[in-house]
Design a protein around this motif. Structure first.
Motif, PDB file in Angstrom:
ATOM      1  N   CYS A 132     -60.410  62.126 -57.596  1.00 39.14           N
ATOM      2  CA  CYS A 132     -61.632  61.680 -56.941  1.00 39.14           C
ATOM      3  C   CYS A 132     -61.445  61.630 -55.440  1.00 39.14           C
ATOM      4  O   CYS A 132     -60.336  61.739 -54.929  1.00 39.14           O
ATOM      5  CB  CYS A 132     -62.043  60.298 -57.456  1.00 39.14           C
ATOM      6  SG  CYS A 132     -60.802  59.019 -57.114  1.00 39.14           S
ATOM      7  N   GLN A 133     -62.551  61.461 -54.744  1.00 40.64           N
ATOM      8  CA  GLN A 133     -62.545  61.192 -53.315  1.00 40.64           C
ATOM      9  C   GLN A 133     -63.427  59.973 -53.066  1.00 40.64           C
ATOM     10  O   GLN A 133     -64.289  59.645 -53.886  1.00 40.64           O
ATOM     11  CB  GLN A 133     -63.081  62.391 -52.532  1.00 40.64           C
ATOM     12  CG  GLN A 133     -62.246  63.646 -52.679  1.00 40.64           C
ATOM     13  CD  GLN A 133     -60.927  63.549 -51.938  1.00 40.64           C
ATOM     14  OE1 GLN A 133     -60.656  62.565 -51.262  1.00 40.64           O
ATOM     15  NE2 GLN A 133     -60.105  64.576 -52.048  1.00 40.64           N
ATOM     16  N   ASP A 134     -63.201  59.315 -51.932  1.00 43.87           N
ATOM     17  CA  ASP A 134     -63.965  58.113 -51.592  1.00 43.87           C
ATOM     18  C   ASP A 134     -63.945  57.130 -52.755  1.00 43.87           C
ATOM     19  O   ASP A 134     -64.980  56.691 -53.262  1.00 43.87           O
ATOM     20  CB  ASP A 134     -65.397  58.481 -51.205  1.00 43.87           C
ATOM     21  CG  ASP A 134     -66.168  57.287 -50.658  1.00 43.87           C
ATOM     22  OD1 ASP A 134     -65.525  56.393 -50.093  1.00 43.87           O
ATOM     23  OD2 ASP A 134     -67.408  57.269 -50.797  1.00 43.87           O
ATOM     24  N   GLY A 145     -53.282  58.328 -54.905  1.00 44.89           N
ATOM     25  CA  GLY A 145     -53.728  59.451 -54.099  1.00 44.89           C
ATOM     26  C   GLY A 145     -52.591  60.192 -53.426  1.00 44.89           C
ATOM     27  O   GLY A 145     -51.432  60.152 -53.848  1.00 44.89           O
ATOM     28  N   ARG A 184     -58.068  64.226 -44.375  1.00 43.81           N
ATOM     29  CA  ARG A 184     -59.245  63.381 -44.514  1.00 43.81           C
ATOM     30  C   ARG A 184     -60.372  64.251 -45.042  1.00 43.81           C
ATOM     31  O   ARG A 184     -60.638  65.318 -44.499  1.00 43.81           O
ATOM     32  CB  ARG A 184     -59.666  62.763 -43.181  1.00 43.81           C
ATOM     33  CG  ARG A 184     -58.765  61.624 -42.754  1.00 43.81           C
ATOM     34  CD  ARG A 184     -59.193  61.098 -41.397  1.00 43.81           C
ATOM     35  NE  ARG A 184     -58.315  60.005 -40.989  1.00 43.81           N
ATOM     36  CZ  ARG A 184     -58.618  58.722 -41.156  1.00 43.81           C
ATOM     37  NH1 ARG A 184     -59.753  58.382 -41.710  1.00 43.81           N
ATOM     38  NH2 ARG A 184     -57.793  57.784 -40.754  1.00 43.81           N
ATOM     39  N   TRP A 185     -61.012  63.778 -46.098  1.00 45.16           N
ATOM     40  CA  TRP A 185     -62.047  64.622 -46.709  1.00 45.16           C
ATOM     41  C   TRP A 185     -63.270  64.743 -45.817  1.00 45.16           C
ATOM     42  O   TRP A 185     -64.059  65.657 -45.954  1.00 45.16           O
ATOM     43  CB  TRP A 185     -62.407  64.110 -48.090  1.00 45.16           C
ATOM     44  CG  TRP A 185     -63.210  62.857 -48.137  1.00 45.16           C
ATOM     45  CD1 TRP A 185     -62.755  61.590 -47.954  1.00 45.16           C
ATOM     46  CD2 TRP A 185     -64.599  62.740 -48.390  1.00 45.16           C
ATOM     47  NE1 TRP A 185     -63.764  60.690 -48.078  1.00 45.16           N
ATOM     48  CE2 TRP A 185     -64.915  61.368 -48.362  1.00 45.16           C
ATOM     49  CE3 TRP A 185     -65.626  63.643 -48.664  1.00 45.16           C
ATOM     50  CZ2 TRP A 185     -66.194  60.893 -48.578  1.00 45.16           C
ATOM     51  CZ3 TRP A 185     -66.908  63.163 -48.887  1.00 45.16           C
ATOM     52  CH2 TRP A 185     -67.176  61.806 -48.842  1.00 45.16           C
ATOM     53  N   THR A 233     -59.741  57.855 -45.519  1.00 41.99           N
ATOM     54  CA  THR A 233     -59.165  58.815 -46.447  1.00 41.99           C
ATOM     55  C   THR A 233     -59.677  58.571 -47.846  1.00 41.99           C
ATOM     56  O   THR A 233     -60.147  57.501 -48.192  1.00 41.99           O
ATOM     57  CB  THR A 233     -57.632  58.732 -46.420  1.00 41.99           C
ATOM     58  OG1 THR A 233     -57.229  57.382 -46.300  1.00 41.99           O
ATOM     59  CG2 THR A 233     -57.063  59.524 -45.290  1.00 41.99           C
ATOM     60  N   GLY A 234     -59.581  59.577 -48.686  1.00 41.25           N
ATOM     61  CA  GLY A 234     -60.342  59.608 -49.926  1.00 41.25           C
ATOM     62  C   GLY A 234     -59.889  58.683 -51.024  1.00 41.25           C
ATOM     63  O   GLY A 234     -60.690  58.241 -51.824  1.00 41.25           O
ATOM     64  N   GLN A 235     -58.577  58.375 -51.123  1.00 42.18           N
ATOM     65  CA  GLN A 235     -58.063  57.644 -52.277  1.00 42.18           C
ATOM     66  C   GLN A 235     -57.332  56.397 -51.783  1.00 42.18           C
ATOM     67  O   GLN A 235     -56.347  56.481 -51.065  1.00 42.18           O
ATOM     68  CB  GLN A 235     -57.154  58.570 -53.077  1.00 42.18           C
ATOM     69  CG  GLN A 235     -57.917  59.774 -53.625  1.00 42.18           C
ATOM     70  CD  GLN A 235     -57.079  61.040 -53.680  1.00 42.18           C
ATOM     71  OE1 GLN A 235     -56.266  61.287 -52.797  1.00 42.18           O
ATOM     72  NE2 GLN A 235     -57.275  61.847 -54.703  1.00 42.18           N
TER      73      GLN A 235
END
Length: 335
Positions: A138-140, A170, A179-180, A186-188
């Motif tokens: 996943c992200q965020d 992550g 960074r997504w 950052t996402g995780q």
């Protein structure tokens, strides 16, 4: 009064355990290889701050969300006055612990909806858990995640996240400047307090081999102290999303939700007297937060997001946080 104890639950397509009510819980059990979430334990009434006395304790929960890969955590929580402790939760593509905030009732049953007040979570304790190898698809997202997006951010009060181990969350390499989105954390993330979620006590936790440690996403009156961070890209992200497009659309929803709770009368006025003036006290500002007595090692950035000056301008404080070199930071508890 339902108690599920010393059971092994595995190998089916739905949730492992679902408990709503009072003085009920699951203890010393193993839940694995299920299609959806591990355990769902909710009880209590937010509007009156009536404790549910529900619990999920001393369980091992792993290899869940095999069919529904997101928003089906190891432990899903909500309500008032419940305890989630000494659980080992691992191998999760998304959240390990998720609830409170914008978490809706799972069924259309009106009684359950009234009991948990549309997913509110107050005066719950999360302690001595281990969250390991989470959020890898996943992200965020966060291994521990709660969100104020549906207007619950100001009426989720008195929750504690303490003495919990976060590890392998992550991307963990300090050589990966990923960074997504360049304007976002950052996402995780280990512990994610999203969309102005407020009023938490976060202390004595350890974060190791995590892409990000803690996100305080525009919330108020949250204290982050005595935590340790090791081999993380960054330790703590703070922002003021309530002041801009990320959170401004949430403000009206928050005001509507806030009006449902009579915070000027007991028990809310007794336990949280400052809420009576919250609407007159710069409601969109991330005020009165404290980040103190944390330690970090092998961390690219300790505080990410708001500058120290901006953080202080919001009547918040950061002090006695220290970098430690040459030693391994050991958690005080966990599994």
């Amino acid at each position: 009064g339902v108690r599920i104890e010393s059971c092994e639950i595995s190998g089916h397509g739905q949730h492992g355990v679902v408990l709503f009510g009072n003085r009920s819980g699951v203890d010393r059990s193993s839940i694995s290889s299920v299609g959806c979430g591990g355990v769902w334990v909710v009880g209590g009434v937010a509007r009156t701050l009536t404790h549910g006395e529900m619990y999920a304790t001393h369980n091992r929960i792993w290899d869940f969300a095999l069919w529904m890969r997101s928003y089906h955590p190891g432990v899903r929580w909500g309500g008032v006055g419940n305890v989630y402790s000494h659980n080992w939760i691992h191998n999760s593509p998304h959240n390990c612990i998720y609830g409170g905030g914008n978490d809706p009732p799972p069924f259309s049953n009106a009684t359950l909806a009234i009991a948990i007040e549309s997913g509110s979570g107050s005066e719950c304790v999360f302690e001595n858990n281990t969250l390991d190898t989470c959020a890898y698809e996943c992200q965020d997202c966060g291994a521990f995640y709660t969100c104020g997006q549906q207007g619950q951010a100001w009426v989720n009060r008195g929750n504690k996240l303490r003495s919990t181990v976060f590890r392998n969350i992550g991307i963990t390499s300090l050589d990966t400047p990923y960074r997504w989105a360049p304007w976002w954390p950052t996402g995780q993330i280990g512990a994610y307090f999203d969309d102005q979620m407020s009023g938490w006590e976060v202390y004595n936790n350890s974060f190791s081999d995590c892409e990000g440690g803690i996100v305080l996403g525009g919330g108020r009156r949250t204290h982050i102290k005595f935590n340790s961070f090791e081999n993380c890209d960054w330790a703590i992200h703070t922002d003021d999303r309530g002041m801009n497009g990320l959170g401004a659309g949430n403000l009206q929803t928050m005001l509507t939700s806030f009006a449902r709770f009579n915070v000027t009368e007991p028990p809310w006025a007794t336990r949280y007297p400052y809420l009576a003036n919250e609407l007159e006290d710069n409601p969109a500002w991330p005020e009165y937060n404290q980040i103190s007595y944390n330690r970090y090692r092998l961390v690219r950035s300790f505080m990410d997001g708001l500058s120290p000056e901006a953080f202080e301008n919001y009547h918040s404080s950061a002090f006695e946080n220290s970098q430690v070199n040459g030693v391994v930071l050991r958690p005080c508890s966990g599994l």
